[in-house]
Design a protein around this motif. Structure first.
Motif, PDB file in Angstrom:
ATOM      1  N   GLN A 137      58.807   3.398  83.174  1.00  0.00           N
ATOM      2  CA  GLN A 137      59.925   3.824  82.329  1.00  0.00           C
ATOM      3  C   GLN A 137      59.456   4.854  81.311  1.00  0.00           C
ATOM      4  OE1 GLN A 137      61.746   0.455  80.511  1.00  0.00           O
ATOM      5  NE2 GLN A 137      61.823  -0.680  82.411  1.00  0.00           N
ATOM      6  N   ALA A 146      65.639   6.358  81.888  1.00  0.00           N
ATOM      7  CA  ALA A 146      64.765   5.342  82.461  1.00  0.00           C
ATOM      8  C   ALA A 146      65.220   3.930  82.132  1.00  0.00           C
ATOM      9  CB  ALA A 146      63.347   5.554  81.962  1.00  0.00           C
ATOM     10  N   ASP A 147      66.503   3.722  81.981  1.00  0.00           N
ATOM     11  CA  ASP A 147      66.985   2.390  81.658  1.00  0.00           C
ATOM     12  C   ASP A 147      67.034   1.535  82.918  1.00  0.00           C
ATOM     13  OD1 ASP A 147      67.369   3.277  79.082  1.00  0.00           O
ATOM     14  OD2 ASP A 147      69.471   3.800  79.438  1.00  0.00           O
TER      15      ASP A 147
END
Length: 94
Positions: free
Chosen positions: A71, A81-82
């Motif tokens: 992430q 990048a969740d």
């Protein structure tokens, strides 16, 4: 798991270590004049890279959630990048 690397991480580390390993092996073969050094140099380079990368990633991943470093890498490259994209209350429906 080997030295803190999962199977996917280990495969990626070995694969990426082959690029500089080929350069070093090629230069060594030109210097010595024998192609027999390509495989040993590649294997030693991959082994040294796995030992180093395993130590570094083990320290990076310590006390952090899974895929934390992936992430962070995605965020560094400017991508979202969740892992969880949903906001709101969570409930179980049956």
């Amino acid at each position: 798991m080997f030295r803190g690397l999962s199977g996917t991480e280990l495969t990626a580390t070995i694969g990426l270590s082959m690029i500089p390993g080929m350069v070093v092996a090629g230069l060594l073969c030109l210097w010595i004049g024998s192609l027999l050094w390509i495989l040993p140099v590649l294997v030693l380079n991959a082994f040294a890279t796995v030992l180093f990368a395993g130590t570094v990633l083990r320290h990076l991943k310590q006390n952090r959630p899974a895929n934390w470093y992936l992430q962070r890498l995605a965020r560094h490259c400017g991508q979202r990048a969740d892992i969880i994209w949903r906001e709101g209350p969570w409930r179980i429906e049956r």
